[in-house]
Design a protein around this motif. Structure first.
Motif, PDB file in Angstrom:
ATOM      1  N   CYS A  33      37.410  38.234  47.596  1.00  0.00           N
ATOM      2  CA  CYS A  33      36.948  36.849  47.708  1.00  0.00           C
ATOM      3  C   CYS A  33      36.445  36.539  49.113  1.00  0.00           C
ATOM      4  CB  CYS A  33      38.088  35.901  47.341  1.00  0.00           C
ATOM      5  SG  CYS A  33      37.675  34.164  47.564  1.00  0.00           S
ATOM      6  N   SER A  34      37.148  37.004  50.131  1.00  0.00           N
ATOM      7  CA  SER A  34      36.766  36.706  51.508  1.00  0.00           C
ATOM      8  C   SER A  34      35.481  37.412  51.918  1.00  0.00           C
ATOM      9  CB  SER A  34      37.904  37.100  52.463  1.00  0.00           C
ATOM     10  OG  SER A  34      38.148  38.503  52.403  1.00  0.00           O
ATOM     11  N   LEU A  36      32.851  38.218  49.675  1.00  0.00           N
ATOM     12  CA  LEU A  36      31.728  38.007  48.765  1.00  0.00           C
ATOM     13  C   LEU A  36      30.624  37.134  49.353  1.00  0.00           C
ATOM     14  CD1 LEU A  36      30.351  38.249  46.036  1.00  0.00           C
ATOM     15  CD2 LEU A  36      31.839  36.433  45.188  1.00  0.00           C
ATOM     16  N   GLU A  37      30.972  35.942  49.797  1.00  0.00           N
ATOM     17  CA  GLU A  37      29.939  35.005  50.251  1.00  0.00           C
ATOM     18  C   GLU A  37      29.225  35.512  51.493  1.00  0.00           C
ATOM     19  OE1 GLU A  37      29.257  30.202  50.536  1.00  0.00           O
ATOM     20  OE2 GLU A  37      31.297  30.995  50.492  1.00  0.00           O
ATOM     21  N   THR A  55      30.698  32.032  44.198  1.00  0.00           N
ATOM     22  CA  THR A  55      31.824  32.442  45.034  1.00  0.00           C
ATOM     23  C   THR A  55      33.086  31.680  44.666  1.00  0.00           C
ATOM     24  OG1 THR A  55      30.353  32.994  46.881  1.00  0.00           O
ATOM     25  CG2 THR A  55      32.666  32.627  47.400  1.00  0.00           C
ATOM     26  N   ASP A  56      32.979  30.358  44.518  1.00  0.00           N
ATOM     27  CA  ASP A  56      34.168  29.556  44.195  1.00  0.00           C
ATOM     28  C   ASP A  56      34.733  29.947  42.830  1.00  0.00           C
ATOM     29  OD1 ASP A  56      33.863  28.257  46.585  1.00  0.00           O
ATOM     30  OD2 ASP A  56      32.941  26.453  45.745  1.00  0.00           O
ATOM     31  N   CYS A  59      36.352  33.491  43.128  1.00  0.00           N
ATOM     32  CA  CYS A  59      37.605  33.433  43.896  1.00  0.00           C
ATOM     33  C   CYS A  59      38.735  32.845  43.062  1.00  0.00           C
ATOM     34  CB  CYS A  59      37.402  32.614  45.168  1.00  0.00           C
ATOM     35  SG  CYS A  59      36.428  33.464  46.438  1.00  0.00           S
ATOM     36  N   ASP A  60      38.454  31.770  42.322  1.00  0.00           N
ATOM     37  CA  ASP A  60      39.492  31.183  41.462  1.00  0.00           C
ATOM     38  C   ASP A  60      39.936  32.181  40.394  1.00  0.00           C
ATOM     39  OD1 ASP A  60      39.465  28.828  42.867  1.00  0.00           O
ATOM     40  OD2 ASP A  60      38.320  27.689  41.379  1.00  0.00           O
ATOM     41  N   LEU A  62      39.839  35.499  40.570  1.00  0.00           N
ATOM     42  CA  LEU A  62      40.610  36.582  41.184  1.00  0.00           C
ATOM     43  C   LEU A  62      41.998  36.107  41.612  1.00  0.00           C
ATOM     44  CD1 LEU A  62      37.877  38.303  43.420  1.00  0.00           C
ATOM     45  CD2 LEU A  62      38.656  38.969  41.147  1.00  0.00           C
ATOM     46  N   ASP A  63      42.135  34.829  41.937  1.00  0.00           N
ATOM     47  CA  ASP A  63      43.437  34.299  42.365  1.00  0.00           C
ATOM     48  C   ASP A  63      44.423  34.164  41.205  1.00  0.00           C
ATOM     49  OD1 ASP A  63      42.734  34.150  45.011  1.00  0.00           O
ATOM     50  OD2 ASP A  63      42.207  32.024  44.970  1.00  0.00           O
TER      51      ASP A  63
END
Length: 364
Positions: A33-34, A36-37, A55-56, A59-60, A62-63
């Motif tokens: 996630c960190s 990707l963007e 990205t958002d 990230c959600d 993957l979390d």
């Protein structure tokens, strides 16, 4: 003689390493996630909204240690604006802690990354091809649950394949194969006129909201599928509703091509410097010259960024190659006795107009 416990541990670790190597990178790497963007943003231009939304959402997803179903994204826009580049960059960031252009993606470095082409078949081949496609997809997810699956031109799915994908996406499983951890990107060239309309109605692309883009793209796909009448209206609504986020890839403008030309020239300059040849230099007039070779429809390049590489080949490659060859010939005789600290050579690109000929670039 049996191996001691420590020996077994080493042997198991070795076998595991070999299996992992042969299989390639099949799991999302920690910290994806960190990365990707920043990674995708260093190559994509003009698509800030799509990149932020993707990205958002990723990230959600993957979390969540146990998501109920796969993340489904739908990317829309004309050819040449970055849709395919985005999913390649996303794969690099998802499957490696150190993403780079040198990665084999799709391939060993991104074994979970699968791009599915050819959704539109002639009638005589449809049943056979759809069976092969279905088998390939199920086999891929069985081997790599943390998959990034791209379905290109998904809007062309016929009724049979759309029913299969609906089952696949709605339930997150087919048979004993689950894909709740997967990320699925549906890609389509539809949406150009709708996104262009949003741009023209705003003072800048930064003013277009995610809600506006979602609405026009969702309505577009629903209307297209409703006309095909594969199922009743309620089921069509459910199918469109399976998409979590619609990603708007807007038409590019001249400023975006300028940034792409500059980035390509800088990468070429870095490659020449690493080879010990020298560096490239250029000014705004060179960038204006390059952009003048791109065909526009009003404010928008007809083929997006597709012409960037072709224009560089036609205008930059020959003078730079001849300059580099000349530098290498000059360096060869002196290389034996020459110490470090020699001056760095430069090819300064300039636009010239030879008598009776069109403008061209030269290395000065």
């Amino acid at each position: 003689m049996p191996l001691p416990i420590a020996g077994w541990a080493v042997a198991v670790a070795a076998v595991s390493a070999v299996v992992t190597y042969l299989a390639g990178n099949t799991q999302f790497a920690p910290g994806a996630c960190s990365r990707l963007e920043a990674h995708a943003g260093s190559f994509l231009v003009g698509q800030d909204l799509a990149l932020r939304l993707a990205t958002d959402a990723i990230c959600d997803h993957l979390d969540d240690p146990n998501p109920a179903r796969p993340l489904i994204l739908s990317a829309h826009g004309p050819p040449g604006v970055g849709k395919s580049l985005f999913h390649l960059l996303a794969a690099q960031a998802l499957y490696s802690k150190n993403p780079s252009e040198a990665m084999k993606c799709p391939g060993h470095d991104c074994s979970g990354y699968k791009v599915m082409y050819g959704m539109d078949y002639v009638a005589s081949e449809r049943a056979e091809q759809q069976g092969l496609l279905r088998s390939a997809l199920i086999d891929h997810v069985r081997r790599t649950p943390e998959a990034l699956i791209v379905v290109e031109e998904y809007d062309k799915l016929d009724c049979g394949m759309r029913g299969f994908f609906r089952q696949f996406l709605e339930n997150g499983a087919v048979g004993n194969v689950t894909l709740n951890k997967a990320i699925i990107l549906l890609e389509s060239n539809l949406g150009y006129l709708q996104l262009l309309g949003l741009l023209k109605a705003s003072r800048s692309r930064a003013e277009v909201t995610a809600e506006q883009a979602q609405r026009v793209l969702k309505d577009l796909i629903f209307e297209r599928w409703e006309r095909q009448a594969c199922e009743d209206r309620t089921d069509t609504l459910k199918m469109v509703g399976l998409v979590d986020i619609f990603l708007p890839f807007f038409p590019l403008e001249a400023s975006h091509l300028r940034a792409l030309f500059e980035a390509r020239l800088e990468r070429r300059s870095q490659a020449l410097a690493q080879a010990g040849v020298g560096r490239l230099m250029w000014d705004a007039a060179v960038l204006d010259f390059l952009i003048s070779h791109v065909e526009f429809d009003g404010a928008y390049p007809l083929e997006g960024a597709k012409e960037v590489a072709v224009v560089l080949t036609k205008t930059v490659s020959r003078p730079v190659r001849r300059w580099a060859e000349k530098q290498q010939r000059r360096q060869a005789p002196a290389s034996a006795g020459k110490g470090e600290g020699a001056d760095v050579s430069h090819c300064t690109l300039q636009v010239v107009k030879p008598l009776g000929r069109s403008r061209q670039l030269v290395c000065a």
